[in-house]
Design a protein around this motif. Structure first.
Motif, PDB file in Angstrom:
ATOM      1  N   GLY A 288      26.677  24.655 -34.784  1.00  0.00           N
ATOM      2  CA  GLY A 288      26.306  24.742 -33.384  1.00  0.00           C
ATOM      3  C   GLY A 288      25.109  25.664 -33.184  1.00  0.00           C
ATOM      4  N   GLY A 289      24.486  25.567 -32.021  1.00  0.00           N
ATOM      5  CA  GLY A 289      23.436  26.494 -31.672  1.00  0.00           C
ATOM      6  C   GLY A 289      22.072  26.199 -32.259  1.00  0.00           C
ATOM      7  N   THR A 290      21.886  24.998 -32.838  1.00  0.00           N
ATOM      8  CA  THR A 290      20.580  24.683 -33.417  1.00  0.00           C
ATOM      9  C   THR A 290      19.682  23.940 -32.444  1.00  0.00           C
ATOM     10  N   GLY A 291      20.200  23.561 -31.282  1.00  0.00           N
ATOM     11  CA  GLY A 291      19.373  22.858 -30.306  1.00  0.00           C
ATOM     12  C   GLY A 291      19.738  21.400 -30.127  1.00  0.00           C
ATOM     13  N   LYS A 292      20.942  21.073 -30.498  1.00  0.00           N
ATOM     14  CA  LYS A 292      21.415  19.689 -30.415  1.00  0.00           C
ATOM     15  C   LYS A 292      21.430  19.195 -28.966  1.00  0.00           C
ATOM     16  N   THR A 293      22.052  19.954 -28.084  1.00  0.00           N
ATOM     17  CA  THR A 293      22.127  19.546 -26.679  1.00  0.00           C
ATOM     18  C   THR A 293      20.740  19.577 -26.039  1.00  0.00           C
ATOM     19  N   PHE A 294      19.959  20.568 -26.397  1.00  0.00           N
ATOM     20  CA  PHE A 294      18.574  20.668 -25.907  1.00  0.00           C
ATOM     21  C   PHE A 294      17.807  19.390 -26.241  1.00  0.00           C
ATOM     22  N   LEU A 295      17.892  18.952 -27.489  1.00  0.00           N
ATOM     23  CA  LEU A 295      17.158  17.749 -27.895  1.00  0.00           C
ATOM     24  C   LEU A 295      17.732  16.514 -27.210  1.00  0.00           C
ATOM     25  N   ALA A 296      19.052  16.401 -27.200  1.00  0.00           N
ATOM     26  CA  ALA A 296      19.683  15.202 -26.634  1.00  0.00           C
ATOM     27  C   ALA A 296      19.312  15.027 -25.162  1.00  0.00           C
ATOM     28  N   VAL A 297      19.396  16.111 -24.411  1.00  0.00           N
ATOM     29  CA  VAL A 297      19.133  16.040 -22.966  1.00  0.00           C
ATOM     30  C   VAL A 297      17.669  15.710 -22.690  1.00  0.00           C
ATOM     31  N   ASN A 298      16.768  16.413 -23.362  1.00  0.00           N
ATOM     32  CA  ASN A 298      15.349  16.177 -23.100  1.00  0.00           C
ATOM     33  C   ASN A 298      14.902  14.801 -23.576  1.00  0.00           C
ATOM     34  N   LEU A 299      15.438  14.397 -24.723  1.00  0.00           N
ATOM     35  CA  LEU A 299      15.083  13.081 -25.248  1.00  0.00           C
ATOM     36  C   LEU A 299      15.579  11.977 -24.314  1.00  0.00           C
ATOM     37  N   ALA A 300      16.796  12.130 -23.822  1.00  0.00           N
ATOM     38  CA  ALA A 300      17.372  11.109 -22.948  1.00  0.00           C
ATOM     39  C   ALA A 300      16.577  10.996 -21.650  1.00  0.00           C
TER      40      ALA A 300
END
Lengths: 283, 113, 290
Positions: free
Chosen positions: A10-22
């Protein structure tokens, strides 16, 4: 096209990437984003709309019928998950431990444990232009993520099968929950950071997707911190480096406020363009 | 009164095991008979999930009036213990069984939820 | 002997870095237990050596003996996990799908199915370059961390602490809110919550504190990257005060975290003048509170 965004830790930017990419993808194509980090979903902090619809998710659990039971106790010895115990003349089923395998229910000589649908969690869905977003959350006290992840994927097949792009924000780690989320996709994007922690965890994630036989590539977040070992690793393993997202304090600040980043930071926008052109080349 | 202690060993000088579900021993003290009996619970180490409920089931079988332990039991076990007429006291971790019993007699233990 | 557990609801808050720095300060007094088995990173800083390695088994997987199987198909019919498929005239188990429930084993009319104990990883007891002992584990792929594994890591750490006459166990706790974190908390004397100044940091802190409250363990909190979002940081402070969680301190956003990890060092080794006073103070604070 269904794509999972995953990471070893966790904490590597998974949600950050998913949200911005979407959000970026949804500027031009119909997109579905599923937050499958069902223990601690956070995608909803970034994607908000006025109205959301909530779908209850259930699963089958044995319910004790005291009238039929002869207290033989066989169910207790059958259950490999310790989900059934006997208190005096009472049989108790503990939903958090039950895996819904049906063994006790169907083997019970008295048919005293009929299966009934019980609440597992909920899927919150909202719509924002061309983007559909779902967030799945386990009921408090329950701890098995995989059944809810599987139900959510079925839900997506049923309601959003027509979306041009389906993105999964998968649970962290390489355990059962991550495997449940990732095994159904066409392609995996792994995100990591260039530190020894990032490299160690990426290596585990790579082994996992390889074992699942899935095509994948890697995005490096916070490029500039740490060292170059992760890039050497990618080269040696012949893994495609899809994009690098630079390390900037302002990104962390925007993220902490729940803001969308790519419209504000050109380097992030550029990285997303590279990722999207790869995704579009796949279909 | 029958009093149960979660314990790391077998006698009065053993320490209270602060863990509920994964306690090494369950000690049952019968005040009327003045008898302290130790039950080895270490097989619980082999249980991957659901240690709390398993230990709660044993405690039910011992038919006690009072439970003295360290940290409170987890959610699953707490739900089971609630079905029993049992008074629970916590935060006795680190005390010896004797100290914990005396503290209980002096009303000095913290009641658990 | 006292057990201190460091947890954080989400990843990336700096929990392992903080754990390593505390281990550095208190190396003479403790044994370290890495219970964050899913992302066991402490060993990257502590450099374990001379490890004593044991295989770790948890749960079972079904296996079908093709010589005994008469291909009646009953096992495939009753399996709710679609873990059994036809294979060369009989059937076989898909390991990745098998939940180990044993239902097929109970119904097979030919006793052709056995349940095999599953080797899910390795369990290690190691010396470290700080001199303190590290108890840790490596899980296999797709294997789940469990209360059993965490409990084993902790109980081994306890045994070590006893023989080495160390007064403290410092455990890097598991993430999430499931069974492993419950096992991390069980038996703890003190919990340190590490969070970061972000909306997700705050919401994860609340989720994990709910668990800590259930166990009625006294807790303290370190807010990392505190200057990233002053608004959220002040919300966190209010939350701590309201819930009687001891506020140990704020750490500003610092590049040293990444720099130290990149060099395989802890914060104090990266910049002693800056970090040693802070972590010595934290350690002192912890000991006083216990």
């Amino acid at each position: 096209m269904r794509i999972a965004i995953a990471s070893g830790k966790g904490g590597t930017g998974k949600t950050f990437l998913a949200v911005n990419l979407a959000l970026k993808a949804a500027e031009t194509q119909t997109t579905l984003l599923m937050d499958l980090d069902v223990e601690e979903p956070n995608g909803g902090i970034f994607i908000q709309a006025d109205a959301a619809d909530v779908h209850k998710v259930t699963r089958a659990i044995p319910i004790w019928d005291p009238g039929a039971c002869n207290l033989c106790g066989k169910c207790i010895s059958w259950c490999k998950f310790n989900a059934i115990i006997k208190l005096g003349e009472m049989i108790l089923v503990m939903p958090p431990l039950c895996h819904s395998c049906y063994a006790c229910s169907e083997l019970c000589p008295m048919q005293a444990l009929p299966m009934e649908q019980q609440s597992l969690g909920e899927i919150r869905h909202l719509k924002l232009g061309k983007l559909d977003f779902t967030e799945s959350k386990l009921d408090i006290g329950l701890e098995q993520s995989s059944p809810l992840i599987e139900r959510t994927l079925e839900f997506a097949d049923e309601h959003f099968g027509d979306k041009e792009l389906q993105l999964l924000d998968s649970p962290p780690g390489t355990a059962c929950a991550m495997v449940s989320a990732v095994k159904t996709v066409d392609y995996v994007i792994l995100i990591s950071e260039p530190t020894p922690f990032g490299l160690f965890d990426l290596n585990l994630a790579v082994e996992t997707v390889r074992q699942l036989g899935l095509p994948f590539s890697v995005v490096i977040n916070r490029d500039g911190i740490g060292n170059n070992d992760i890039y050497k690793y990618l080269e040696k393993e012949k893994i495609q480096l899809l994009a690098k997202i630079p390390h900037q304090r302002e990104i962390a600040e925007m993220y902490s406020r729940g803001e969308i980043i790519y419209q504000q930071v050109p380097a992030v926008d550029e990285a997303l363009n590279q990722i999207l052109s790869k995704i579009r080349s796949l279909s | 009164m029958r009093i149960i202690f979660t314990s790391t060993g077998e006698g009065w000088d053993a320490k209270i095991d602060p863990r509920f579900g994964r306690t090494d021993y369950i000690l049952v003290y019968d005040e009327e008979k003045d008898e302290l009996v130790a039950h080895d619970n270490r097989e619980i180490m082999e249980v991957a999930h659901g240690a709390g409920p398993k230990t709660a089931q044993k405690i039910h079988e011992f038919k006690a009036d009072v439970l003295i332990t360290g940290n409170g039991p987890g959610g699953n076990a707490a739900g089971i213990l609630k079905t029993m007429p049992l008074k629970i006291f916590i935060r006795a971790g680190g005390m010896s069984i004797r100290e914990a019993y005396e503290a209980y007699k002096d009303d000095a233990l913290e009641p658990g939820a | 002997m006292k057990e201190i557990v460091i947890i954080s609801g989400k990843g990336g808050t700096g929990k392992s870095s903080i754990c390593a720095a505390l281990a550095y300060v208190a190396k003479e007094e403790l044994v370290v237990a890495d219970c964050d088995v899913d992302a066991a990173d402490l060993h990257l800083i502590l450099n374990p050596k001379n490890s004593e390695v044991q295989d770790f088994y948890s749960g079972v997987l079904a296996e079908i003996d093709p010589d005994k199987c008469i291909a009646c198909g009953l096992c495939q019919q009753i399996c709710r996990f679609a873990a059994i498929e036809p294979h060369e005239k009989t059937y076989r188990v898909i390991d990745l799908e098998c939940e180990g429930c044993g239902y097929c084993y109970y119904v097979c009319p030919q006793d052709a199915i056995t349940l095999i104990d599953q080797n899910v990883g390795k369990f290690l007891i190691s010396d470290t370059r700080y001199g303190c002992t590290l108890v840790h584990a490596h899980l296999g792929i797709g294997a789940d961390n469990s209360g059993k594994l965490v409990a084993k890591v902790k109980s081994e750490a306890k045994t070590r602490a006893k023989t080495e006459q160390k007064a403290y166990i410092l455990a890097d706790g598991s993430p999430g809110i499931g069974c492993p974190v419950i096992a991390s908390l069980a038996g703890a004397d003190y919990v340190i919550l590490v969070t970061e100044s972000s909306k997700s940091g705050l919401s994860d802190l609340k989720r994990v504190q709910e668990l800590v409250t259930k166990f009625q363990i006294p807790s303290a909190c370190i807010v990392n990257k505190a200057d990233i979002n002053p608004g959220v940081t002040s919300d966190i402070h209010k939350y701590l005060a309201k819930n009687k969680i001891h506020h140990m301190g704020d750490i500003p956003y610092a590049e040293d975290f990444h720099k130290a990890i990149a060099m395989g060092r802890c914060l104090i080794e990266e910049n002693e003048t800056r970090w040693l006073p802070i972590f010595s103070e934290y350690w002192h604070d912890i000991k006083e509170k216990i």
